[in-house]
Motif scaffolding. Sequence first.
Motif, PDB file in Angstrom:
ATOM      1  N   LEU A 186       0.826  -1.202   0.000  1.00  0.00           N
ATOM      2  CA  LEU A 186       0.000   0.000   0.000  1.00  0.00           C
ATOM      3  C   LEU A 186       0.869   1.265   0.000  1.00  0.00           C
ATOM      4  N   LEU A 187       1.921   1.247   0.841  1.00  0.00           N
ATOM      5  CA  LEU A 187       2.814   2.408   0.896  1.00  0.00           C
ATOM      6  C   LEU A 187       3.558   2.576  -0.433  1.00  0.00           C
ATOM      7  N   ASP A 188       3.957   1.451  -1.044  1.00  0.00           N
ATOM      8  CA  ASP A 188       4.604   1.526  -2.359  1.00  0.00           C
ATOM      9  C   ASP A 188       3.662   2.135  -3.398  1.00  0.00           C
ATOM     10  N   PHE A 189       2.394   1.726  -3.300  1.00  0.00           N
ATOM     11  CA  PHE A 189       1.394   2.260  -4.238  1.00  0.00           C
ATOM     12  C   PHE A 189       1.300   3.788  -4.089  1.00  0.00           C
ATOM     13  N   TYR A 190       1.172   4.258  -2.840  1.00  0.00           N
ATOM     14  CA  TYR A 190       1.037   5.700  -2.633  1.00  0.00           C
ATOM     15  C   TYR A 190       2.320   6.461  -2.981  1.00  0.00           C
ATOM     16  N   LYS A 191       3.456   5.794  -2.787  1.00  0.00           N
ATOM     17  CA  LYS A 191       4.723   6.403  -3.194  1.00  0.00           C
ATOM     18  C   LYS A 191       4.729   6.597  -4.711  1.00  0.00           C
ATOM     19  N   SER A 192       4.305   5.545  -5.429  1.00  0.00           N
ATOM     20  CA  SER A 192       4.320   5.631  -6.894  1.00  0.00           C
ATOM     21  C   SER A 192       3.302   6.656  -7.408  1.00  0.00           C
ATOM     22  N   GLU A 193       2.259   6.889  -6.634  1.00  0.00           N
ATOM     23  CA  GLU A 193       1.272   7.903  -7.002  1.00  0.00           C
ATOM     24  C   GLU A 193       1.759   9.319  -6.654  1.00  0.00           C
ATOM     25  N   GLY A 194       2.859   9.368  -5.910  1.00  0.00           N
ATOM     26  CA  GLY A 194       3.412  10.667  -5.522  1.00  0.00           C
ATOM     27  C   GLY A 194       2.640  11.378  -4.432  1.00  0.00           C
ATOM     28  N   ILE A 195       1.860  10.633  -3.638  1.00  0.00           N
ATOM     29  CA  ILE A 195       1.089  11.314  -2.595  1.00  0.00           C
ATOM     30  C   ILE A 195       1.399  10.807  -1.192  1.00  0.00           C
ATOM     31  N   LEU A 196       2.534  10.124  -1.048  1.00  0.00           N
ATOM     32  CA  LEU A 196       2.903   9.654   0.292  1.00  0.00           C
ATOM     33  C   LEU A 196       3.848  10.653   0.954  1.00  0.00           C
ATOM     34  N   SER A 197       3.482  11.105   2.144  1.00  0.00           N
ATOM     35  CA  SER A 197       4.385  11.934   2.943  1.00  0.00           C
ATOM     36  C   SER A 197       4.852  11.110   4.125  1.00  0.00           C
ATOM     37  N   VAL A 198       6.139  11.137   4.400  1.00  0.00           N
ATOM     38  CA  VAL A 198       6.673  10.405   5.536  1.00  0.00           C
ATOM     39  C   VAL A 198       7.051  11.413   6.618  1.00  0.00           C
TER      40      VAL A 198
END
Length: 227
Positions: A186-198
């Motif tokens: 799931l985190l990889d998916f959001y990373k690839s979508e460019g909308i993951l903030s850590v």
Amino acid sequence: MSGNLYPVVALFGAPGAGKGTQSALLAEKLKFKHFSVGDLLRAEVTKGSSIGDLASSYMNQGKFVPDYVVNDVVKAYFLENKEDRVILDGFPRTVGQAKELRTLLKLFPQIRFLAIQIDLSPSEIKERIKSRFMCAGCQSIYSKDNFKSQFVCPKCSSSEVTTRKDDTEEVVQTRIDEYQTNVSDLLDFYKSEGILSVVEGSGSAESVYKKISSVIDGALGFSSGRS
Ligand SMILES: [Zn+2]
């Protein structure tokens, strides 16, 4: 910018990373609403609606409620709560659900969706969990700050919320591993979508909250509060 934007936040973090505390702070300070698919499904079951009957047929067999049923419940929620700040709890759980959510949210151009991961090292998590409270009803983990006087679980209303005495290193490590296995796609998916903030989860709850709220401000183009 014309019109108001409403943030919908999916918070991710291992047990003990501070997700519960941060959700509570967002609700208190920024008037976020807490959205739990589990609660909504249970409400439909109680109502005896057709979707509730369908959901309970799966739950009674101990099966996961299928994505299309969950999706209907989520859609109904957003149709009724178009202008809310929302924290998603326990949703999305799978990449399939995340993709359905992405499609669904296209219907609501005023919503800004954000995935925020609270990152904390396993050793710090272990330290924290030792002083944590756990609900005997649903196994949710809380910090002491979540409770004022009464120890009642906000998720399942159980009053059996106690410090966990049997939290051995091994148990905690298993839970961290489970979390990582479940959430990594799931985190990889959001990373690839460019909308993951850590967001770094060490430090005080207040300092982590400041980082999270500035991520949210950034996503809203700093226009929140100004029109
Ligand atoms: Zn509970």
